[in-house]
Design a protein around this motif. Structure first.
Motif, PDB file in Angstrom:
ATOM      1  N   PRO A 243       3.095   8.947   2.209  1.00  0.00           N
ATOM      2  CA  PRO A 243       3.019   7.561   1.732  1.00  0.00           C
ATOM      3  C   PRO A 243       3.124   6.533   2.851  1.00  0.00           C
ATOM      4  O   PRO A 243       2.803   5.376   2.653  1.00  0.00           O
ATOM      5  N   GLY A 244       3.540   6.942   4.045  1.00  0.00           N
ATOM      6  CA  GLY A 244       3.656   6.022   5.162  1.00  0.00           C
ATOM      7  C   GLY A 244       2.323   5.644   5.752  1.00  0.00           C
ATOM      8  O   GLY A 244       2.226   4.749   6.576  1.00  0.00           O
TER       9      GLY A 244
ATOM     10  N   ILE B 269       3.254   5.923  -2.908  1.00  0.00           N
ATOM     11  CA  ILE B 269       4.396   6.683  -3.419  1.00  0.00           C
ATOM     12  C   ILE B 269       4.254   6.889  -4.919  1.00  0.00           C
ATOM     13  O   ILE B 269       4.483   7.976  -5.439  1.00  0.00           O
ATOM     14  N   GLU B 270       3.856   5.829  -5.613  1.00  0.00           N
ATOM     15  CA  GLU B 270       3.678   5.930  -7.067  1.00  0.00           C
ATOM     16  C   GLU B 270       2.571   6.912  -7.433  1.00  0.00           C
ATOM     17  O   GLU B 270       2.643   7.570  -8.465  1.00  0.00           O
ATOM     18  N   LYS B 271       1.546   7.013  -6.574  1.00  0.00           N
ATOM     19  CA  LYS B 271       0.446   7.949  -6.833  1.00  0.00           C
ATOM     20  C   LYS B 271       0.819   9.376  -6.457  1.00  0.00           C
ATOM     21  O   LYS B 271       0.096  10.305  -6.799  1.00  0.00           O
TER      22      LYS B 271
ATOM     23  N   ASP C 264       0.831  -1.213   0.000  1.00  0.00           N
ATOM     24  CA  ASP C 264       0.000   0.000   0.000  1.00  0.00           C
ATOM     25  C   ASP C 264       0.862   1.258   0.000  1.00  0.00           C
ATOM     26  O   ASP C 264       0.576   2.220  -0.717  1.00  0.00           O
ATOM     27  N   GLN C 265       1.927   1.257   0.806  1.00  0.00           N
ATOM     28  CA  GLN C 265       2.819   2.414   0.855  1.00  0.00           C
ATOM     29  C   GLN C 265       3.518   2.622  -0.481  1.00  0.00           C
ATOM     30  O   GLN C 265       3.637   3.754  -0.953  1.00  0.00           O
TER      31      GLN C 265
ATOM     32  N   ASN D  90      -4.305   6.068   2.862  1.00  0.00           N
ATOM     33  CA  ASN D  90      -4.455   7.191   1.931  1.00  0.00           C
ATOM     34  C   ASN D  90      -4.951   6.776   0.559  1.00  0.00           C
ATOM     35  O   ASN D  90      -5.017   7.587  -0.341  1.00  0.00           O
ATOM     36  N   THR D  91      -5.277   5.524   0.355  1.00  0.00           N
ATOM     37  CA  THR D  91      -5.673   5.063  -0.973  1.00  0.00           C
ATOM     38  C   THR D  91      -7.047   5.528  -1.347  1.00  0.00           C
ATOM     39  O   THR D  91      -7.870   5.890  -0.621  1.00  0.00           O
TER      40      THR D  91
END
Length: 67
Positions: A61-62, A54-56, A49-50, A66-67
């Motif tokens: 990102p930690g 980061i890619e998004k 998920d992290q 946040n998705t």
């Protein structure tokens, strides 16, 4: 969903099965193995998920939620 997330979920499911079987049969080793698999699967899923965050380009990102 990336490969780490998928593998983490699969490992968690396997852990839940092992924990349930260990509980029903009274096999403490199997139950403990399941608990470890659940934890490892959750860690692998969070890593995936992290990485996806980061890619998004998510600011934090930690935080896997946040998705």
């Amino acid at each position: 969903m990336n490969k780490y997330t998928r593998e983490g979920i699969k490992e968690q499911v396997k852990g839940w099965v092992d924990t349930a079987v260990g509980t029903v049969t009274g096999n403490e080793d199997r139950k403990l193995k399941g608990d470890v698999e659940i934890t490892n699967g959750a860690n692998r899923k969070d890593y995936g998920d992290q990485k996806e965050n980061i890619e998004k380009g998510v600011e934090d990102p930690g935080e896997p939620t946040n998705t």
